[in-house]
Design an enzyme around this catalytic site. Sequence first.
Site, PDB file in Angstrom:
ATOM      1  N   ASP A   1     -26.866  -6.565  10.926  1.00 43.44           N
ATOM      2  CA  ASP A   1     -28.007  -5.915  11.584  1.00 43.44           C
ATOM      3  C   ASP A   1     -28.234  -6.389  13.005  1.00 43.44           C
ATOM      4  OD1 ASP A   1     -29.214  -6.214   8.388  1.00 43.44           O
ATOM      5  OD2 ASP A   1     -28.929  -4.282   9.369  1.00 43.44           O
TER       6      ASP A   1
ATOM      7  N   HIS B   1     -28.153 -14.840   5.832  1.00 47.02           N
ATOM      8  CA  HIS B   1     -27.749 -13.933   4.758  1.00 47.02           C
ATOM      9  C   HIS B   1     -27.732 -14.710   3.456  1.00 47.02           C
ATOM     10  CE1 HIS B   1     -25.383 -10.993   2.502  1.00 47.02           C
ATOM     11  NE2 HIS B   1     -25.746 -10.140   3.434  1.00 47.02           N
TER      12      HIS B   1
HETATM   13  C1  SDX Z   1     -28.913  -7.190   4.813  1.00 44.75           C
HETATM   14  O1  SDX Z   1     -27.743  -8.841   0.338  1.00 44.75           O
HETATM   15  C2  SDX Z   1     -27.063  -8.130   1.130  1.00 44.75           C
HETATM   16  O2  SDX Z   1     -25.872  -8.003   0.985  1.00 44.75           O
HETATM   17  C3  SDX Z   1     -27.840  -7.444   2.226  1.00 44.75           C
HETATM   18  C4  SDX Z   1     -27.016  -6.719   3.282  1.00 44.75           C
HETATM   19  C5  SDX Z   1     -26.306  -5.508   2.697  1.00 44.75           C
HETATM   20  O3  SDX Z   1     -25.301  -5.066   3.320  1.00 44.75           O
HETATM   21  O4  SDX Z   1     -26.827  -4.961   1.691  1.00 44.75           O
HETATM   22  O5  SDX Z   1     -26.046  -7.590   3.836  1.00 44.75           O
HETATM   23  C6  SDX Z   1     -27.881  -6.203   4.409  1.00 44.75           C
HETATM   24  O6  SDX Z   1     -29.986  -7.151   4.284  1.00 44.75           O
HETATM   25  C7  SDX Z   1     -28.547  -8.287   5.792  1.00 44.75           C
HETATM   26  C8  SDX Z   1     -29.712  -9.308   6.006  1.00 44.75           C
HETATM   27  C9  SDX Z   1     -30.714  -8.659   6.970  1.00 44.75           C
HETATM   28  N1  SDX Z   1     -31.943  -9.471   7.034  1.00 44.75           N
HETATM   29  C10 SDX Z   1     -32.288 -10.138   8.169  1.00 44.75           C
HETATM   30  O7  SDX Z   1     -31.550 -10.253   9.150  1.00 44.75           O
HETATM   31  C11 SDX Z   1     -33.680 -10.761   8.120  1.00 44.75           C
HETATM   32  C12 SDX Z   1     -33.614 -12.214   8.624  1.00 44.75           C
HETATM   33  N2  SDX Z   1     -32.874 -13.015   7.596  1.00 44.75           N
HETATM   34  C13 SDX Z   1     -33.706 -13.768   6.645  1.00 44.75           C
HETATM   35  O8  SDX Z   1     -34.868 -13.069   6.234  1.00 44.75           O
HETATM   36  C14 SDX Z   1     -32.850 -14.345   5.508  1.00 44.75           C
HETATM   37  O9  SDX Z   1     -31.770 -14.925   6.084  1.00 44.75           O
HETATM   38  C15 SDX Z   1     -32.371 -13.435   4.389  1.00 44.75           C
HETATM   39  C16 SDX Z   1     -33.488 -12.714   3.740  1.00 44.75           C
HETATM   40  C17 SDX Z   1     -31.367 -12.456   4.892  1.00 44.75           C
HETATM   41  C18 SDX Z   1     -31.677 -14.343   3.365  1.00 44.75           C
HETATM   42  O10 SDX Z   1     -32.641 -15.056   2.774  1.00 44.75           O
HETATM   43  P1  SDX Z   1     -32.281 -16.214   1.692  1.00 44.75           P
HETATM   44  O11 SDX Z   1     -30.895 -16.258   1.279  1.00 44.75           O
HETATM   45  O12 SDX Z   1     -33.298 -16.115   0.621  1.00 44.75           O
HETATM   46  O13 SDX Z   1     -32.361 -17.456   2.547  1.00 44.75           O
HETATM   47  P2  SDX Z   1     -33.617 -18.308   2.731  1.00 44.75           P
HETATM   48  O14 SDX Z   1     -34.735 -17.418   3.158  1.00 44.75           O
HETATM   49  O15 SDX Z   1     -33.795 -19.138   1.517  1.00 44.75           O
HETATM   50  O16 SDX Z   1     -33.132 -19.193   3.978  1.00 44.75           O
HETATM   51  C19 SDX Z   1     -32.518 -20.427   3.777  1.00 44.75           C
HETATM   52  C20 SDX Z   1     -33.111 -21.276   4.888  1.00 44.75           C
HETATM   53  C21 SDX Z   1     -34.633 -21.308   4.835  1.00 44.75           C
HETATM   54  O17 SDX Z   1     -35.016 -22.555   5.363  1.00 44.75           O
HETATM   55  P3  SDX Z   1     -35.407 -23.739   4.273  1.00 44.75           P
HETATM   56  O18 SDX Z   1     -36.510 -23.147   3.385  1.00 44.75           O
HETATM   57  O19 SDX Z   1     -34.139 -24.033   3.513  1.00 44.75           O
HETATM   58  O20 SDX Z   1     -35.899 -24.865   5.144  1.00 44.75           O
HETATM   59  O21 SDX Z   1     -32.777 -20.714   6.181  1.00 44.75           O
HETATM   60  C22 SDX Z   1     -33.967 -20.313   6.848  1.00 44.75           C
HETATM   61  C23 SDX Z   1     -35.077 -20.250   5.808  1.00 44.75           C
HETATM   62  O22 SDX Z   1     -36.322 -20.576   6.396  1.00 44.75           O
HETATM   63  N3  SDX Z   1     -33.678 -18.996   7.409  1.00 44.75           N
HETATM   64  C24 SDX Z   1     -34.002 -18.610   8.635  1.00 44.75           C
HETATM   65  C25 SDX Z   1     -33.496 -17.297   8.751  1.00 44.75           C
HETATM   66  N4  SDX Z   1     -32.924 -16.935   7.609  1.00 44.75           N
HETATM   67  C26 SDX Z   1     -33.044 -17.985   6.766  1.00 44.75           C
HETATM   68  N5  SDX Z   1     -34.637 -19.225   9.646  1.00 44.75           N
HETATM   69  C27 SDX Z   1     -34.795 -18.511  10.789  1.00 44.75           C
HETATM   70  N6  SDX Z   1     -34.341 -17.236  10.990  1.00 44.75           N
HETATM   71  C28 SDX Z   1     -33.682 -16.615   9.979  1.00 44.75           C
HETATM   72  N7  SDX Z   1     -33.239 -15.379  10.169  1.00 44.75           N
END
Ligand code: SDX
Length: 434
Positions: A369, A311
Amino acid sequence: MENKAKPNGTATLTYNGQSFDLPVMSGEIGPDVIDIRKLYAQTGMFTFDPGFTSTASCESQITYIDGGEGTLLYRGYPIDQLADQSNFMEVCYLLLHGELPSSNEFEDFDWTIRRHSMLHDQFDQFFRGFRRDAHPMAIMVGTVGALAAFYHDSTDINDPEARTIASHRMIAKMPTIAARAYKYSIGQPFISPRNELDYASNFLRQCFAVPAEDYKGSDVLAKAMDKIFILHADHEQNASTSTVRLAGSSGANPFACIASGIASLWGPAHGGANEAALNMLYEIGSVDKIPEYVRKAKDKDDPFRLMGFGHRVYKNYDPRAKVMRETCHQVLDELGVRNDPLLQVAMELEKIALEDEYFVEKKLYPNIDFYSGITLKAMGFPTEMFTVLFALARTVGWIAQWSEMVEDPSQKIGRPRQLFTGATPRDYVDLSKR
Ligand code: SDX
């Protein structure tokens, strides 16, 4: 909304031998902000923050998240207390008005919402224009935006009365539209809302009743649905809420703004994650396959992500996910499907991920989720409907945030700038010379 930010000294920016003092402001709780509204005029420079990871886009008094602690407050009330002790209608009143209602205020509000649940008779023709296999989120984007074609008397955003009626109409009609999108996809006749039913029971009946027999609802499932709506109601300045605010900043009508929020929520990185998370659990299929998928999720060269994990704000367990997990177990117990293989995979995946150093180091925890998909599937909803239910619940949050933006005296049309790295000025070259 009255602006309540408190001046708290200045931050000094020193660059190229010059120093610029920028005001610092404090809220009630949470990080202070550096007010950069005059930065460009003072320095000729922009800030650069493409994902808004360090940017406060507005002042708000609705929802507060502490990502480090894993806390979520709606108008100061913790989400777990509201989920356990309140109901969605009361939470709608709280988000819109800022205080919990008295019993008279609640009765008036609940009565009003129940009596705005019907749609204009001609509205149903919209559904007939879609293919039966259309994704219901495509139907929601199209039909919610079209509400503006039917309710001209509540599109004047500068009229507080019109804003209030539009807010009530949106909250009341989303379940009716969502249920119609579902019924249309399975070729069953639409079921009219009933004013004697509470919000969640009314929605479940419109989804699962058929004219051929009397419908018997389940109080446990209605309570679970109501709790799921509470958990999804608002969440600060997330992608879809920011979309609604930006659309609203141009003066667009509330129905169009909510349609823009639905479009943004559809993405798998946002509200589409509940559908994607369940599809991921299906793809993993069994507990023994989990290590392979955890490896893929950690592989930088593999686009696979563990859907339902991570998140932007929560770097701790999403407090909604805890309540969602309990609700999931209650629903599965009620339906006698406790040993759902998907639940076994989900619980084992959560256990493995929470112990894996990659997820621990990157503070990746299950979010709302992760468990919602299993619960909604058990309740009888097809996967494609999961994000529709998220949009249904989030409508009150979008409307509350939109109203706050319209009433904010400091509000301006949103118009970000950019860091331009494209072609510098050059003269046109005639085709004969290219
Ligand atoms: C919702 O914003 C909100 O409040 C949203 C929400 C709401 O109520 O409105 O809470 C609802 O959207 C919840 C989130 C649902 N999405 C998912 O579950 C999809 C999977 N999650 C990822 O896509 C990701 O975690 C995000 C999009 C939710 C957050 O992305 P960020 O903050 O931009 O984080 P990032 O992508 O920069 O991740 C940081 C690191 C990265 O690695 P590095 O580049 O630092 O090496 O963590 C890794 C990412 O690769 N990472 C993951 C991961 N999520 C982040 N690795 C594996 N699996 C994951 N799910």
